[in-house]
Scaffold this motif. Sequence first.
Motif: not given
Length: 342
Positions: A162-179
């Motif tokens: 599959f073609a890689p998705l590009t141009g999507t860089e940014g600052t992510a806000s991550i929701e942490n999941v407890a394991v």
Amino acid sequence: MSKVLVLLHSEQDGSLAKSGLEAVGAAKSLAEGLGGSLVVGVFGGEIASAANAVAGCGAEKILGVAGADFAASRYATDAAAAEAIAKAAGADYIVAPGTMRMNRVLAGVAYRLGGRVDSHVTGLAVEGGAPVVNRWYYRQRMMGRVQRDVRPWVIAIDPGAFAPLTGTEGTASIENVAVALADGSKRTSVEGIVAPAADAQTIRPDADLLFVAGAGWTKKQADGQSHVKEAEETILGFVKGAGASLGSSKSLVDQSGEGEAVLSFLTHLNQVGQTGATPRHPKGLASCCHGEEPHAVGWRFITERRAINLDANCGWAQGKADVLYVADAFAVMKKVNELLTS
Ligand SMILES: Cc1cc2nc3c(=O)[nH]c(=O)nc-3n(C[C@H](O)[C@H](O)[C@H](O)COP(=O)(O)OP(=O)(O)OC[C@H]3O[C@@H](n4cnc5c(N)ncnc54)[C@H](O)[C@@H]3O)c2cc1C
């Protein structure tokens, strides 16, 4: 509304591999095709840069599991992280890159979720409002189309399909999941990774070019002599200089078993063809290889094909190559290497 989770792992340096970007591209088009939503889930030691790489992909949220316990590829902790992310996402479809690390755990994770899994997927589409995946069977001779009713459906896609998705860089806000890790889940400790030096590794699935060496490299040449040492230097010089992946014909890798002169760095893992590999590269260049059908069938996924052969009537000339250079591969590749190093 359908929900699609793209499940990723970060690399040792925290980045996201190309195969991860391919999975995000596939998952995004699946979500769009279903009129559904997309969720990203990432696990690993450090996940911030991997999440940042896809921050702008249009996902409604980015779920993450990070920490030293999840840095190395280990079944128990990877499966627990993937399961926790999948449960937090509540997705109907889970798309993941079919990397070695992911492939080890996906079947177990699908089982824990009460879902089903398909691996080595090379095509993904939506027909009549439902996903259809393509995968090859019986060494790329038969293409299967699969639909499933059970959810979640875990879909591991083959890297390079599959073609890689590009141009999507940014600052992510991550929701942490407890394991919650079970007592025994850290019994296996990874002491380190032993791998060949980067330039000793000749099989490079991500390379733009596949360079195939055939048995002609070890055959007697116009002067009545074989030039195996020179062949080795020329082939390795090119593979290193061009960052190419090295493939071989069966005849050449079989020679060691037959007591003939061999190229020391080739193994059966390099073999391309009916009884070898079917690699995916944008371009391929065959040298000193006759281009017989059992070999050329392994070029199915090579888009642009060229060959160098002394014989103008070799197999490559019978519609198997886009360009055939009727020339001495020793002379051609020596010149190419000079140009590469100049
Ligand atoms: C059931 C079955 C499965 C098989 N599976 C595979 C497979 O998976 N992969 C595979 O590769 N084969 C496979 N084969 C074998 C295949 O049919 C061929 O025998 C093999 O690919 C030939 O290898 P080659 O082209 O390197 O060698 P050769 O047929 O010996 O050809 C060498 C070529 O080098 C050229 N040459 C020599 N010197 C030079 C020079 N200086 N410059 C340029 N050209 C030169 C010659 O003109 C010649 O065309 C299979 C066979 C069978 C029966």
